[in-house]
Each structure stands twice: as C-alpha cells, then as structure tokens.
Design a protein around this motif. Structure first.
Motif, mmCIF file in Angstrom:
data_model
loop_
_atom_site.group_PDB
_atom_site.id
_atom_site.type_symbol
_atom_site.label_atom_id
_atom_site.label_comp_id
_atom_site.label_asym_id
_atom_site.label_seq_id
_atom_site.Cartn_x
_atom_site.Cartn_y
_atom_site.Cartn_z
ATOM 1 N N ALA A 63 42.712 44.663 24.895
ATOM 2 C CA ALA A 63 42.819 43.400 25.772
ATOM 3 C C ALA A 63 41.613 43.542 25.916
ATOM 4 C CB ALA A 63 43.546 43.634 27.090
ATOM 5 N N GLN A 64 40.787 41.941 25.894
ATOM 6 C CA GLN A 64 39.585 41.461 26.872
ATOM 7 C C GLN A 64 39.296 40.624 27.252
ATOM 8 O OE1 GLN A 64 37.222 39.675 26.260
ATOM 9 N NE2 GLN A 64 38.381 38.259 25.065
ATOM 10 N N VAL A 65 38.931 40.654 29.156
ATOM 11 C CA VAL A 65 38.767 39.519 29.754
ATOM 12 C C VAL A 65 37.352 39.147 29.457
ATOM 13 C CG1 VAL A 65 39.306 39.586 32.658
ATOM 14 C CG2 VAL A 65 40.855 40.757 31.012
ATOM 15 N N ARG B 232 37.028 39.368 35.787
ATOM 16 C CA ARG B 232 37.190 40.432 35.691
ATOM 17 C C ARG B 232 37.793 40.697 37.375
ATOM 18 N NH1 ARG B 232 33.776 43.524 31.135
ATOM 19 N NH2 ARG B 232 34.621 42.220 29.458
ATOM 20 N N GLY B 233 38.759 41.666 37.488
ATOM 21 C CA GLY B 233 38.329 42.157 38.490
ATOM 22 C C GLY B 233 39.559 41.385 39.311
ATOM 23 N N ARG B 234 40.118 41.033 38.902
ATOM 24 C CA ARG B 234 40.962 39.797 39.754
ATOM 25 C C ARG B 234 42.769 40.416 39.137
ATOM 26 N NH1 ARG B 234 38.393 33.842 39.217
ATOM 27 N NH2 ARG B 234 40.944 33.179 39.388
ATOM 28 N N GLY B 235 42.620 40.871 38.096
ATOM 29 C CA GLY B 235 44.619 40.739 37.531
ATOM 30 C C GLY B 235 44.287 40.386 36.502
ATOM 31 N N TYR C 154 44.091 41.449 33.548
ATOM 32 C CA TYR C 154 44.890 42.461 32.506
ATOM 33 C C TYR C 154 45.522 43.062 33.099
ATOM 34 C CZ TYR C 154 44.331 47.061 30.202
ATOM 35 O OH TYR C 154 45.262 48.305 29.247
ATOM 36 N N ARG C 155 46.103 43.251 34.341
ATOM 37 C CA ARG C 155 47.729 43.346 34.693
ATOM 38 C C ARG C 155 48.169 42.325 34.655
ATOM 39 N NH1 ARG C 155 48.340 43.470 40.081
ATOM 40 N NH2 ARG C 155 45.981 42.369 40.610
ATOM 41 N N PRO D 137 42.280 54.910 32.403
ATOM 42 C CA PRO D 137 42.580 55.021 33.842
ATOM 43 C C PRO D 137 43.359 54.071 34.180
ATOM 44 C CG PRO D 137 40.052 55.200 33.687
ATOM 45 C CD PRO D 137 40.949 55.100 32.170
ATOM 46 N N MET D 138 42.965 53.197 34.295
ATOM 47 C CA MET D 138 44.206 51.530 34.730
ATOM 48 C C MET D 138 45.096 51.234 34.169
ATOM 49 S SD MET D 138 40.847 48.129 33.333
ATOM 50 C CE MET D 138 39.456 48.435 34.593
ATOM 51 N N HIS E 295 47.298 54.108 36.100
ATOM 52 C CA HIS E 295 47.298 53.472 37.690
ATOM 53 C C HIS E 295 48.061 52.708 37.875
ATOM 54 C CE1 HIS E 295 45.675 51.379 41.174
ATOM 55 N NE2 HIS E 295 45.943 50.020 41.301
HETATM 56 C C1 LIG Z 1 39.388 47.044 31.012
HETATM 57 C C2 LIG Z 1 39.135 45.236 30.943
HETATM 58 C C3 LIG Z 1 40.282 44.562 30.014
HETATM 59 C C4 LIG Z 1 40.354 44.952 32.413
HETATM 60 O O1 LIG Z 1 40.122 43.697 33.028
HETATM 61 P P1 LIG Z 1 40.408 43.187 34.336
HETATM 62 O O2 LIG Z 1 41.037 41.997 34.328
HETATM 63 O O3 LIG Z 1 38.792 42.899 35.127
HETATM 64 O O4 LIG Z 1 41.407 44.042 35.124
HETATM 65 P P2 LIG Z 1 42.332 43.996 36.363
HETATM 66 O O5 LIG Z 1 41.540 43.237 37.405
HETATM 67 O O6 LIG Z 1 43.833 43.687 35.648
HETATM 68 O O7 LIG Z 1 42.667 45.438 36.688
HETATM 69 C C5 LIG Z 1 43.795 47.046 36.893
HETATM 70 C C6 LIG Z 1 43.737 47.130 36.906
HETATM 71 O O8 LIG Z 1 43.594 48.292 36.952
HETATM 72 C C7 LIG Z 1 42.428 49.071 38.407
HETATM 73 N N1 LIG Z 1 40.909 49.737 37.758
HETATM 74 C C8 LIG Z 1 40.485 49.290 37.682
HETATM 75 N N2 LIG Z 1 39.208 50.406 37.220
HETATM 76 C C9 LIG Z 1 40.178 51.315 37.892
HETATM 77 C C10 LIG Z 1 39.918 53.013 37.411
HETATM 78 N N3 LIG Z 1 38.521 52.876 37.077
HETATM 79 N N4 LIG Z 1 40.364 53.230 37.702
HETATM 80 C C11 LIG Z 1 41.913 53.069 37.774
HETATM 81 N N5 LIG Z 1 42.036 52.032 38.317
HETATM 82 C C12 LIG Z 1 41.134 51.163 38.071
HETATM 83 C C13 LIG Z 1 42.281 48.056 38.585
HETATM 84 O O9 LIG Z 1 42.110 47.864 40.556
HETATM 85 C C14 LIG Z 1 43.462 47.347 38.938
HETATM 86 O O10 LIG Z 1 44.871 47.368 39.218
HETATM 87 P P3 LIG Z 1 45.311 46.724 41.108
HETATM 88 O O11 LIG Z 1 45.137 45.802 40.439
HETATM 89 O O12 LIG Z 1 46.436 47.825 41.343
HETATM 90 O O13 LIG Z 1 43.855 46.743 42.126
HETATM 91 C C15 LIG Z 1 38.017 44.131 30.865
HETATM 92 O O14 LIG Z 1 37.301 44.964 32.169
HETATM 93 C C16 LIG Z 1 37.292 44.405 30.072
HETATM 94 O O15 LIG Z 1 37.684 43.320 29.304
HETATM 95 N N6 LIG Z 1 36.729 45.132 29.148
HETATM 96 C C17 LIG Z 1 35.936 45.588 27.727
HETATM 97 C C18 LIG Z 1 37.431 45.109 26.457
HETATM 98 C C19 LIG Z 1 38.012 46.500 27.065
HETATM 99 O O16 LIG Z 1 37.365 47.730 27.296
HETATM 100 N N7 LIG Z 1 39.355 46.578 26.832
HETATM 101 C C20 LIG Z 1 40.136 47.616 27.228
HETATM 102 C C21 LIG Z 1 39.780 48.650 26.033
HETATM 103 S S1 LIG Z 1 40.827 48.463 24.728
#
Ligand SMILES: CC(C)(COP(=O)(O)OP(=O)(O)OC[C@H]1O[C@@H](n2cnc3c(N)ncnc32)[C@H](O)[C@@H]1OP(=O)(O)O)[C@@H](O)C(=O)NCCC(=O)NCCS
Length: 257
Positions: free
Chosen positions: A194-196, A201-204, A206-207, A236-237, A240
C-alpha cells in the motif's frame, strides 16, 4: 489456526497467477523455485526470485545475475526460513546484494480497526482505473511512461476469468490519495503493498485500507489475512493494528545491469 498454515499463507500468497503480470513476464515455477523475469518493468517490479531451495547456490546466483543483467534489470531475492541452502543470505551479501528486513504477518479478518470518517475506500473498476494508476505510479516513483502499460496490466487482472486480484483506492474529498491491492487465495487473502501520497500520511488512510480489505475478505467467508511487511515501514504499524508476526525474512536487491 496453526502456525504452519499462517506461514504458508505468508510465503505462497504472493506466488501463482492472478495479480499483475506483463505480457513479457516470464514465470519459472518448479518444485523449490519461483521466479519472475519482466524485461519491460523498472525498479525491481515483477523481477524477483520469491522461492528458492537449491543445492548449487553459487551457480544459481551466477545464472540470476546473468539473466537480469542481460536486460539491465534490478531484481529482488526473497530469503526466509523456507530457503535452502541456509547460508544463502550470507552468499548474496558477499556478492554485493543489499538487504532489508521483512516480517511475515497475519490477522484474523474479524479483527476490528477504527477508521477515520473522512476517508472513503473504493474498489477499483475501469471507470477510476486511469486515476488509480496515476496515483499508483506517482506514489511508487515510477516514470510516467509506465502508466499506459500499468493500465493494461491492471485491466488484465480485473478481467481475468478466474479473477483473484482486487484493487482498492482511498479517496479524500473525492480525489484518490492512496492505492493498494489484495489477492484472494484458497482460504485466505494476501495483502499487497500500500502507498499513501506524502501529503495525506499520518491521518489513518493506511488504517482504512487495511480495514476495508479485512471487511472484503470477511464478506467472502475468508478468515485470515496475510502479508509480507517491511520492518522499516509497515511492519510496526501492522503490529500496532493487531497483526501477528509469524516469520522473519529478508529481501535482497541488486542492480544487475
Ligand atoms: C506506510 C504508509 C502506507 C502509512 O500510511 P499512513 O496513512 O500514513 O498510515 P496511518 O496514518 O494509517 O497510520 C497507521 C497506524 O500506524 C501507526 N504507526 C505509525 N508509525 C508507526 C511505528 N513506527 N510504529 C508503530 N505504529 C506506527 C500510526 O500511529 C497509525 O495508528 P493510529 O492511527 O492508531 O495512531 C505510508 O507511510 C506510505 O505510503 N509509505 C510509502 C510506501 C510504503 O512504504 N508502504 C508500505 C510497505 S508496502
């Protein structure tokens, strides 16, 4: 659910037919070996050895470097508890491959995840495919000339007779801001990358993409979701969010050109 079934879902989920392949993708599949070679795809996409159990490791490494090198490609080699010989990781490192850490993770699809109210998740169809692919290519840093072949690759997966690939987009205020995919396998679902987009980013988001795919699987009577997640980003996400780690592995990468 027993550990072996969970681990097999993680290992074999991304193999086999159904997700993105190119007309020029060559799949080599035999007992102890699963490999994709795609001369037209950049950045290690669709160029990988996902499964290897071999006796003559050095010869296999030479062959792989020659095969991908002949097309000027970067490729990945997945190494985990399934790999033979057991010292393959050390051999790849000696040959100049770079490694990053991965985790195989699973969750029950009935697991509940809170999602933000302003994110709408849609399944991708022909109508929104062009916008989806634009965001997909931008998010993964792929050149613009990859967009047309990507549309064609997605259409092939969407129109497949025994369709197993499903694509999801997240919309905020009507515009697509994130992309992901899911493969429906026998008895489980495999979550693909997945990619956001940076600004969202940081507003849920991915969740919300995780929650939507779990719901999609529940509706089809599938009880387990499996994935391979990068330690540096999503692992780690996912922990979590309640996912369980069932194995640790590495992806080795090299530019063979
Ligand atoms: C990884 C990625 C998809 C996250 O997207 P995002 O929309 O910013 O993530 P969210 O805001 O939904 O956060 C998901 C949860 O993980 C938590 N989280 C974030 N970083 C964390 C960490 N290092 N350790 C534990 N939890 C973490 C967040 O707090 C959130 O939980 P919460 O809402 O209960 O607080 C985004 O950073 C991205 O596109 N990265 C580049 C592509 C990539 O690496 N994709 C993943 C590998 S395929």
């Amino acid at each position: 659910m027993d550990l072996e079934r969970k681990r097999n879902a993680v290992i074999f989920g991304p193999m086999g037919p159904g997700l993105l392949r190119r007309p020029d993708t060559r799949v080599t599949e035999r007992p102890g070996w699963y490999q994709l070679v795609t001369p037209s795809a950049p950045n290690g996409v669709l160029n990988e050895i996902a499964y290897s159990q071999v006796e003559d490791a050095e010869r296999c490494i030479d062959d792989a470097l020659a095969t991908y090198g002949a097309h000027g490609l970067t490729f990945k080699w997945r190494v985990g508890p399934w790999t033979r010989p057991e010292d393959l990781a050390a051999r790849l490192q000696r040959r100049g491959f770079e490694a990053f850490e991965m985790r195989g993770m699973v969750a029950s699809t009935s697991h509940r995840i809170e999602v933000p109210g302003d994110v709408e998740i849609v399944t991708v169809d022909r109508e929104c495919l062009d916008e989806y692919v634009r965001v997909f290519a931008a998010g993964w840093g792929l050149p613009r000339d990859q967009e047309a072949p990507l549309v064609a690759d997605h259409l092939t997966a969407l129109n497949a007779e025994d369709r197993v690939g499903h694509f999801f987009a997240a919309r905020i205020d009507g515009a697509i801001v994130a992309t992901t995919a899911l493969v429906v396998r026998d008895g489980f679902g495999y979550l693909m990358g997945a990619q956001v987009l940076d600004a969202f980013r940081g507003r849920g988001v991915y969740r919300a993409l995780i929650a939507a795919r779990l719901r999609f699987l529940v509706e089809r009577g599938l009880t387990m979701a499996a994935t391979q997640a990068r330690e540096a980003t999503s692992a780690p996400m996912l922990e979590h969010l309640g996912f369980e780690t069932v194995l640790r592995s590495k992806v080795f990468v090299i530019d063979a050109s």
